[in-house]
Design a protein around this motif. Sequence first.
Motif, mmCIF file in Angstrom:
data_model
loop_
_atom_site.group_PDB
_atom_site.id
_atom_site.type_symbol
_atom_site.label_atom_id
_atom_site.label_comp_id
_atom_site.label_asym_id
_atom_site.label_seq_id
_atom_site.Cartn_x
_atom_site.Cartn_y
_atom_site.Cartn_z
ATOM 1 N N ILE A 19 0.839 -1.197 0.000
ATOM 2 C CA ILE A 19 0.000 0.000 0.000
ATOM 3 C C ILE A 19 0.874 1.248 0.000
ATOM 4 O O ILE A 19 0.623 2.207 -0.744
ATOM 5 N N TYR A 20 1.897 1.222 0.839
ATOM 6 C CA TYR A 20 2.801 2.370 0.920
ATOM 7 C C TYR A 20 3.474 2.657 -0.421
ATOM 8 O O TYR A 20 3.536 3.805 -0.873
ATOM 9 N N ALA A 21 3.999 1.615 -1.060
ATOM 10 C CA ALA A 21 4.707 1.804 -2.332
ATOM 11 C C ALA A 21 3.775 2.406 -3.378
ATOM 12 O O ALA A 21 4.180 3.275 -4.158
ATOM 13 N N PHE A 22 2.531 1.943 -3.392
ATOM 14 C CA PHE A 22 1.526 2.500 -4.309
ATOM 15 C C PHE A 22 1.331 3.991 -4.048
ATOM 16 O O PHE A 22 1.344 4.812 -4.972
ATOM 17 N N ALA A 23 1.153 4.364 -2.776
ATOM 18 C CA ALA A 23 0.904 5.759 -2.434
ATOM 19 C C ALA A 23 2.138 6.626 -2.646
ATOM 20 O O ALA A 23 2.042 7.756 -3.124
ATOM 21 N N ARG A 24 3.301 6.090 -2.318
ATOM 22 C CA ARG A 24 4.539 6.857 -2.459
ATOM 23 C C ARG A 24 4.793 7.213 -3.920
ATOM 24 O O ARG A 24 5.154 8.347 -4.252
ATOM 25 N N ALA A 25 4.613 6.238 -4.811
ATOM 26 C CA ALA A 25 4.844 6.486 -6.234
ATOM 27 C C ALA A 25 3.864 7.531 -6.769
ATOM 28 O O ALA A 25 4.237 8.421 -7.540
ATOM 29 N N ALA A 26 2.599 7.436 -6.348
ATOM 30 C CA ALA A 26 1.603 8.409 -6.802
ATOM 31 C C ALA A 26 1.938 9.803 -6.279
ATOM 32 O O ALA A 26 1.798 10.802 -6.998
ATOM 33 N N ASP A 27 2.377 9.886 -5.036
ATOM 34 C CA ASP A 27 2.762 11.175 -4.451
ATOM 35 C C ASP A 27 3.926 11.789 -5.224
ATOM 36 O O ASP A 27 3.948 13.003 -5.476
ATOM 37 N N ASP A 28 4.875 10.970 -5.615
ATOM 38 C CA ASP A 28 6.010 11.473 -6.403
ATOM 39 C C ASP A 28 5.544 11.985 -7.766
ATOM 40 O O ASP A 28 6.035 12.999 -8.257
ATOM 41 N N MET A 29 4.623 11.268 -8.394
ATOM 42 C CA MET A 29 4.088 11.733 -9.682
ATOM 43 C C MET A 29 3.443 13.107 -9.532
ATOM 44 O O MET A 29 3.560 13.971 -10.399
ATOM 45 N N ALA A 30 2.754 13.306 -8.423
ATOM 46 C CA ALA A 30 2.022 14.547 -8.202
ATOM 47 C C ALA A 30 2.933 15.699 -7.812
ATOM 48 O O ALA A 30 2.582 16.861 -8.052
ATOM 49 N N ASP A 31 4.117 15.391 -7.258
ATOM 50 C CA ASP A 31 4.856 16.455 -6.567
ATOM 51 C C ASP A 31 6.317 16.606 -6.959
ATOM 52 O O ASP A 31 6.923 17.644 -6.672
ATOM 53 N N GLU A 32 6.913 15.611 -7.558
ATOM 54 C CA GLU A 32 8.355 15.652 -7.816
ATOM 55 C C GLU A 32 8.652 15.944 -9.289
ATOM 56 O O GLU A 32 7.817 15.747 -10.163
ATOM 57 N N GLY A 33 9.878 16.388 -9.541
ATOM 58 C CA GLY A 33 10.322 16.584 -10.916
ATOM 59 C C GLY A 33 9.818 17.876 -11.524
ATOM 60 O O GLY A 33 9.290 18.761 -10.851
ATOM 61 N N GLU A 34 9.967 17.977 -12.844
ATOM 62 C CA GLU A 34 9.667 19.213 -13.570
ATOM 63 C C GLU A 34 8.470 19.080 -14.513
ATOM 64 O O GLU A 34 8.277 19.914 -15.391
ATOM 65 N N ALA A 35 7.671 18.059 -14.353
ATOM 66 C CA ALA A 35 6.530 17.838 -15.244
ATOM 67 C C ALA A 35 5.509 18.957 -15.096
ATOM 68 O O ALA A 35 5.382 19.579 -14.033
ATOM 69 N N THR A 36 4.760 19.215 -16.158
ATOM 70 C CA THR A 36 3.673 20.188 -16.107
ATOM 71 C C THR A 36 2.491 19.584 -15.360
ATOM 72 O O THR A 36 2.407 18.358 -15.148
#
Length: 287
Positions: A38-55
Motif C-alpha cells: 500500500i505504501y509503495a503504491f501511495a509513495r509512487a503516486a505522491d512522487d508523480m504529483a509532486d516531484e520533478g519538472e513535469a507540467t
Amino acid sequence: MPISSPPPPQAAAITHYENFPVASWLCPASLRPPIAAIYAFARAADDMADEGEATAQQRLDQLRAYRAELYAIARGDAPQARWAAIFAPLQHQIHVRQLPVHLLDDLLSAFMQDIEKTRDGSTYADRSELLAYCRRSANPVGRLLLHLYGVSDSVALAQSDAICSALQLINFWQDLSEDIPRGRHYLTDADCAAFAVSREVLSKQHVTPEIQKLMAANIAWARDLMHEGAPLVHRLPGRMGWELRLVVQGGLCILDKVQAQRGASLHTRLTVRKTDVPRMFWRALWM
C-alpha cells in the motif's frame, strides 16, 4: 523434488510518506507485506504529483494512467512492465487481503485535486471543504490499516478518520513555509476572513498578530480532532494499539512545536529531533 510455489511479490521497504502513519517496527511481521505494498503504491503516486519538472497536465495524465492500471490489476489483469514493481505486490495483496480498491483510488483523487488547485490558484472555502479533501488524502490510510487488522465498526472508523485528518492538518500547519510559495493554500478562506488575514499578507510570510490568532485557531482545531480520535488506541489490541499511541503522540508533539512557533511556521519549517522521541514514548505510555 516437489516444486514449491513462488513467494508473493514484495514491495519496496517503507521509508517515508507523510500521510502514512505507521511505525513499521511495531507492525506484526504478517502485515508488513500488505502495508509495504500500500505504501509503495501511495509513495509512487505522491512522487508523480509532486516531484520533478513535469507540467500539471503531464502529472494528471500520468496519474490517470496509474489509476487505470490500479483497476486493471484489481480485475485480475497482469501488471504492465511500467509499474510492475508496484502493482505486482499490490495485486497479490488485493487478492489475499481483499483490500478496498476505492480507498486506494481516493488517494489518487486527492493527489489530482492538489495538482488542479495549485494549477488554478484555488483555495479552500471553509473547513468542511478542507475536511472533504482530508477524507480522500489521509483517511483512507487509517481505514486500510484497520481493514488489515479486521476492525470495521463505525465508531473505530470515525475515530480513525479523526486521527488521520488531524495528522493531515498538522502537516499543513507544519509546511506553510513551503506550501504558500508554491501556491498551495490550506488555510481556508473562511478562517482567513475571520481573522482579517489576506492571501497577500500570507504570501509575504511575515508574522502578524492576526496571523498568530489564525494559526492558534487552526492548531486548536487539529488538536481537537486528534483528541476526538485518540480513544481508538484503547480499543485496538496489542501492537496495533501501541503503534497508534506513538502515531497520536508524534502528531501532538509536532503540533506543540508549531504552537510554540507562534506563527513562525509561515516562514520556518520545524523538524522533530531525536531528543523528542523519549517524550513521545513517555506520553504514549500514559495515554
